[in-house]
Design a protein around this motif. Sequence first.
Motif, mmCIF file in Angstrom:
data_model
loop_
_atom_site.group_PDB
_atom_site.id
_atom_site.type_symbol
_atom_site.label_atom_id
_atom_site.label_comp_id
_atom_site.label_asym_id
_atom_site.label_seq_id
_atom_site.Cartn_x
_atom_site.Cartn_y
_atom_site.Cartn_z
ATOM 1 N N GLY A 17 0.781 -1.229 0.000
ATOM 2 C CA GLY A 17 0.000 0.000 0.000
ATOM 3 C C GLY A 17 0.812 1.277 0.000
ATOM 4 N N ALA A 18 2.138 1.207 -0.179
ATOM 5 C CA ALA A 18 2.978 2.413 -0.179
ATOM 6 C C ALA A 18 2.799 3.173 -1.482
ATOM 7 C CB ALA A 18 4.444 2.033 0.006
ATOM 8 N N GLY A 19 2.622 4.496 -1.379
ATOM 9 C CA GLY A 19 2.517 5.338 -2.559
ATOM 10 C C GLY A 19 3.883 5.628 -3.134
ATOM 11 N N ILE A 20 3.917 6.368 -4.264
ATOM 12 C CA ILE A 20 5.188 6.630 -4.935
ATOM 13 C C ILE A 20 6.118 7.453 -4.058
ATOM 14 C CG2 ILE A 20 4.235 8.665 -6.124
ATOM 15 C CD1 ILE A 20 6.103 7.949 -8.477
ATOM 16 N N ARG A 21 5.561 8.417 -3.294
ATOM 17 C CA ARG A 21 6.405 9.220 -2.406
ATOM 18 C C ARG A 21 6.954 8.367 -1.277
ATOM 19 N NH1 ARG A 21 4.055 14.728 -0.005
ATOM 20 N NH2 ARG A 21 4.050 15.154 -2.263
ATOM 21 N N GLN A 22 6.136 7.505 -0.709
ATOM 22 C CA GLN A 22 6.611 6.626 0.360
ATOM 23 C C GLN A 22 7.672 5.648 -0.148
ATOM 24 O OE1 GLN A 22 2.585 5.238 1.456
ATOM 25 N NE2 GLN A 22 3.037 5.904 3.555
ATOM 26 N N ARG A 23 7.486 5.154 -1.367
ATOM 27 C CA ARG A 23 8.473 4.227 -1.928
ATOM 28 C C ARG A 23 9.798 4.929 -2.187
ATOM 29 N NH1 ARG A 23 4.113 2.717 -5.322
ATOM 30 N NH2 ARG A 23 5.199 3.538 -7.153
ATOM 31 N N PHE A 24 9.728 6.170 -2.682
ATOM 32 C CA PHE A 24 10.963 6.891 -3.011
ATOM 33 C C PHE A 24 11.758 7.217 -1.757
ATOM 34 C CE2 PHE A 24 13.387 10.782 -3.973
ATOM 35 C CZ PHE A 24 14.136 10.335 -5.062
ATOM 36 N N PHE A 25 11.088 7.773 -0.741
ATOM 37 C CA PHE A 25 11.799 8.201 0.468
ATOM 38 C C PHE A 25 11.983 7.057 1.475
ATOM 39 C CE2 PHE A 25 10.155 12.288 -1.085
ATOM 40 C CZ PHE A 25 11.312 13.048 -1.039
ATOM 41 N N GLY A 26 11.165 6.023 1.396
ATOM 42 C CA GLY A 26 11.274 4.940 2.355
ATOM 43 C C GLY A 26 12.032 3.729 1.859
ATOM 44 N N VAL A 27 12.155 3.590 0.530
ATOM 45 C CA VAL A 27 12.837 2.431 -0.050
ATOM 46 C C VAL A 27 14.044 2.847 -0.875
ATOM 47 C CG1 VAL A 27 12.593 0.444 -1.586
ATOM 48 C CG2 VAL A 27 10.695 1.088 -0.092
ATOM 49 N N VAL A 28 13.827 3.754 -1.827
ATOM 50 C CA VAL A 28 14.893 4.120 -2.766
ATOM 51 C C VAL A 28 16.026 4.846 -2.054
ATOM 52 C CG1 VAL A 28 15.452 5.463 -4.827
ATOM 53 C CG2 VAL A 28 13.296 4.195 -4.716
ATOM 54 N N ILE A 29 15.699 5.908 -1.330
ATOM 55 C CA ILE A 29 16.738 6.730 -0.692
ATOM 56 C C ILE A 29 17.569 5.927 0.313
ATOM 57 C CG2 ILE A 29 17.173 8.736 0.777
ATOM 58 C CD1 ILE A 29 16.448 9.450 -2.067
ATOM 59 N N PRO A 30 16.963 5.150 1.233
ATOM 60 C CA PRO A 30 17.801 4.378 2.163
ATOM 61 C C PRO A 30 18.714 3.378 1.468
ATOM 62 C CG PRO A 30 15.563 4.514 2.987
ATOM 63 C CD PRO A 30 15.529 5.050 1.595
ATOM 64 N N ASN A 31 18.233 2.740 0.395
ATOM 65 C CA ASN A 31 19.056 1.751 -0.296
ATOM 66 C C ASN A 31 20.152 2.395 -1.136
ATOM 67 O OD1 ASN A 31 18.043 -1.269 -0.140
ATOM 68 N ND2 ASN A 31 16.241 0.052 -0.004
ATOM 69 N N ALA A 32 19.979 3.657 -1.502
ATOM 70 C CA ALA A 32 20.993 4.356 -2.298
ATOM 71 C C ALA A 32 21.845 5.290 -1.446
ATOM 72 C CB ALA A 32 20.323 5.151 -3.422
ATOM 73 N N ALA A 33 21.769 5.167 -0.116
ATOM 74 C CA ALA A 33 22.438 6.119 0.780
ATOM 75 C C ALA A 33 23.948 6.149 0.571
ATOM 76 C CB ALA A 33 22.115 5.787 2.231
ATOM 77 N N SER A 34 24.577 4.990 0.383
ATOM 78 C CA SER A 34 26.039 4.978 0.209
ATOM 79 C C SER A 34 26.450 5.691 -1.072
ATOM 80 C CB SER A 34 26.552 3.536 0.203
ATOM 81 O OG SER A 34 25.953 2.791 -0.849
ATOM 82 N N GLY A 35 25.679 5.511 -2.147
ATOM 83 C CA GLY A 35 25.978 6.220 -3.393
ATOM 84 C C GLY A 35 25.747 7.707 -3.268
ATOM 85 N N ILE A 36 24.699 8.100 -2.546
ATOM 86 C CA ILE A 36 24.418 9.524 -2.330
ATOM 87 C C ILE A 36 25.543 10.167 -1.534
ATOM 88 C CG2 ILE A 36 22.850 11.152 -1.209
ATOM 89 C CD1 ILE A 36 20.562 9.205 -1.868
ATOM 90 N N LEU A 37 26.034 9.461 -0.504
ATOM 91 C CA LEU A 37 27.137 9.989 0.301
ATOM 92 C C LEU A 37 28.400 10.155 -0.544
ATOM 93 C CD1 LEU A 37 28.393 10.803 2.999
ATOM 94 C CD2 LEU A 37 28.804 8.376 3.458
ATOM 95 N N ALA A 38 28.718 9.141 -1.355
ATOM 96 C CA ALA A 38 29.901 9.235 -2.207
ATOM 97 C C ALA A 38 29.767 10.379 -3.202
ATOM 98 C CB ALA A 38 30.113 7.917 -2.950
ATOM 99 N N GLY A 39 28.595 10.518 -3.806
ATOM 100 C CA GLY A 39 28.373 11.606 -4.752
ATOM 101 C C GLY A 39 28.434 12.968 -4.084
ATOM 102 N N ALA A 40 27.885 13.075 -2.862
ATOM 103 C CA ALA A 40 27.888 14.352 -2.149
ATOM 104 C C ALA A 40 29.308 14.807 -1.832
ATOM 105 C CB ALA A 40 27.069 14.236 -0.868
ATOM 106 N N LEU A 41 30.126 13.894 -1.334
ATOM 107 C CA LEU A 41 31.517 14.244 -1.034
ATOM 108 C C LEU A 41 32.281 14.632 -2.294
ATOM 109 C CD1 LEU A 41 32.285 11.456 1.588
ATOM 110 C CD2 LEU A 41 32.102 13.910 2.041
ATOM 111 N N MET A 42 31.999 13.923 -3.389
ATOM 112 C CA MET A 42 32.676 14.234 -4.642
ATOM 113 C C MET A 42 32.276 15.610 -5.157
ATOM 114 S SD MET A 42 33.036 11.619 -7.871
ATOM 115 C CE MET A 42 33.187 10.282 -6.680
ATOM 116 N N VAL A 43 30.985 15.927 -5.064
ATOM 117 C CA VAL A 43 30.489 17.221 -5.533
ATOM 118 C C VAL A 43 31.122 18.360 -4.740
ATOM 119 C CG1 VAL A 43 28.448 18.707 -5.588
ATOM 120 C CG2 VAL A 43 28.334 16.401 -6.534
#
Length: 267
Positions: A172-198
């Motif tokens: 029953g998760a909507g698109i916003r819940q899926r993005f912030f509750g599933v996508v972002i946590p699973n991509a956290a290491s890539g986001i951190l690496a990209g943030a430091l690089m930027v």
Amino acid sequence: MKNSLRFYLQLAFTLLVCAFLIVPVVLSVLAGVTENFFVGLSSGFTLRWVAQVWDTYQMTIWRSVAIALACLAVTLVVGVPLAYMLARHQGGNSRLARVFEELLMMPVAVPGLATALALIMAYGQYRAFRGSLLFILVGHVLFTLPFMVRPVLAVMQSSQLAVLEEAAASLGAGIRQRFFGVVIPNAASGILAGALMVVTLSIGEFNITWMLHTPLTMTLPVGLADAYASMRLEVGSAYTLIFLLMIVPLLVAMQWATQTTRTRVRL
């Protein structure tokens, strides 16, 4: 015996390369804390060159930090959803997604001076925009956005997001819940690496900034070039010391985050 000789030759070559790269940096740092570089260490140590740099160029440091943080915010807001879109469409072998990804990498392949010249030709007639930090920010975002998208995309492609999102949708998760509750946590290491690089690339970027800056929007790398060109060698070296104190911790953190991302992708 032969393997032992090969090992020592490789070790000697590695140490020689390291010395070739590190010795100039060490000499530059020593010049920034030496009373007179041409006399040598016997002239005594001092921090007055560092204090002079801070008094003269501290605004360039704060501008670089502000631009880097603003660049990070923009690339996060734009780059993470963009990586998500590419990850979803590449799963279907979308030719358009592959073409878009290649176009995204164009600012990395094109020389920074050419990118800056293109921005000046396109927007130089807007004087208020041309003389603002926002103009430099646009150039930095164009240059650093691929470095945010790439690591995030790599992690997303390895995380089986489609399966995870399907499971979340079935609950029953909507698109916003899926993005912030599933996508972002699973991509956290890539986001951190990209943030430091930027942040690291933005603080140290010179080519684009040199073309886009004005005397009132000078940033840290441009100020460093100005210090070496117009002042004593000790002042330029002290500026280098401040620059290294800002960049080296970011580089170490970026190396750690990149290694974490690679481990996540392998797993």
